[in-house]
Design an enzyme around this catalytic site. Structure first.
Site, PDB file in Angstrom:
ATOM      1  N   PHE A  73       6.282  -2.621 -13.487  1.00 56.49           N
ATOM      2  CA  PHE A  73       5.590  -3.476 -12.524  1.00 56.49           C
ATOM      3  C   PHE A  73       5.821  -3.040 -11.084  1.00 56.49           C
ATOM      4  O   PHE A  73       6.970  -2.847 -10.658  1.00 56.49           O
ATOM      5  CB  PHE A  73       6.089  -4.928 -12.645  1.00 56.49           C
ATOM      6  N   ASP A  74       4.728  -2.913 -10.361  1.00 53.62           N
ATOM      7  CA  ASP A  74       4.816  -3.013  -8.913  1.00 53.62           C
ATOM      8  C   ASP A  74       5.189  -4.468  -8.644  1.00 53.62           C
ATOM      9  O   ASP A  74       4.738  -5.370  -9.353  1.00 53.62           O
ATOM     10  CB  ASP A  74       3.459  -2.671  -8.281  1.00 53.62           C
ATOM     11  N   ILE A  75       5.999  -4.714  -7.622  1.00 47.86           N
ATOM     12  CA  ILE A  75       6.487  -6.083  -7.413  1.00 47.86           C
ATOM     13  C   ILE A  75       5.768  -6.793  -6.264  1.00 47.86           C
ATOM     14  O   ILE A  75       5.144  -7.838  -6.454  1.00 47.86           O
ATOM     15  CB  ILE A  75       8.007  -6.086  -7.167  1.00 47.86           C
TER      16      ILE A  75
END
Length: 245
Positions: free
Chosen positions: A18-20
């Site tokens: 995941f990109d956060i």
């Protein structure tokens, strides 16, 4: 939802990366709140709010590319000062520091926590973030306290920022070493078209686009440069489709 007929079943994947900030965390809301001391100087200007976010994104990308050794906290300090100066404001030190420290308090999207908990029943969850250790530890202790990641890979540890391929190479090398997960078993889940999806296309990594607030017009400007095989408006929509499979 799947966008191409050759998209593999979601059950083929073992790990979600995941990109956060922008995907899991609502960075726009967080930035506006943290910029309140500056924006309060222009109370009647809605344009100031919009231009502040646009300027933030451009400055962040420029600094990440040109000064990859800076921690994100230092990047935020530079951004706040540059935006304030461009508006004729010399912000006091405590105001700049307050903005720099705010990242760990930015809120999740309303659907995030429940969706991540559902996804954790099916996959290993890994964070691949343009963040530093101090800020991300506050994020994990606060906004994402009810989300469990199996691993966290941060720009401060890698020595570069996405979209640098080094960050994705680091991801692939570490998930194979730590979990025995191969490249084809990894799905990158991200909002950032330029930050994540351009590089994943170049490296042949499967990816899913979480659209969030991205306009159709902005998405079209990346035609031919990205190759995500799924698109959902929210993480909640993604989790719901996974449950159906």
């Amino acid at each position: 939802m799947a966008l191409t007929p050759d998209a593999p079943p979601l059950t083929n994947f073992k790990l979600l990366a995941f990109d956060i900030f922008g995907t899991v965390i609502d960075e726009e809301v967080g930035i506006y709140k943290a910029m309140e001391p500056l924006l309060a100087r222009f109370p009647r200007s809605e344009r100031a709010k919009t231009s502040a976010f646009e300027a933030f994104l451009k400055l962040e990308a420029s600094i990440h590319e040109g000064q990859p050794s800076l921690r994100q906290r230092e990047v935020l300090s530079h951004i706040y000062t540059k935006i304030a100066n461009s508006w004729g404001v010399e912000p006091p030190k405590d105001e700049v520091e307050g903005f720099a420290e705010s990242m760990g308090e930015w809120p999740p999207y309303p659907d995030t926590v429940a969706a991540m908990q559902k996804l954790a029943e099916h996959y290993k969850l890994v964070a691949l973030s343009n963040c530093d250790r101090a800020a991300f530890s506050r994020t994990l202790a606060g906004p994402l306290k009810d989300v469990k990641f199996d691993a966290v890979y941060l720009a401060e540890d890698i020595g570069s920022y996405k979209p640098d391929p080094k960050n994705f190479e680091y991801l692939l090398a570490h998930v194979e070493k730590e979990f025995g997960v191969k490249k084809e078993e990894v799905l990158m889940v991200a909002h950032g078209l330029g930050v994540d999806h351009v590089t994943t296309k170049g490296m042949g990594i499967h990816s899913a686009f979480i659209k969030r607030r991205t306009s159709d017009e902005e998405e079209k400007t990346f035609d031919g440069r990205v190759a995500y095989q799924w698109r959902w408006e929210t993480l909640g929509g993604f989790a719901a489709d996974v449950e159906k499979e």
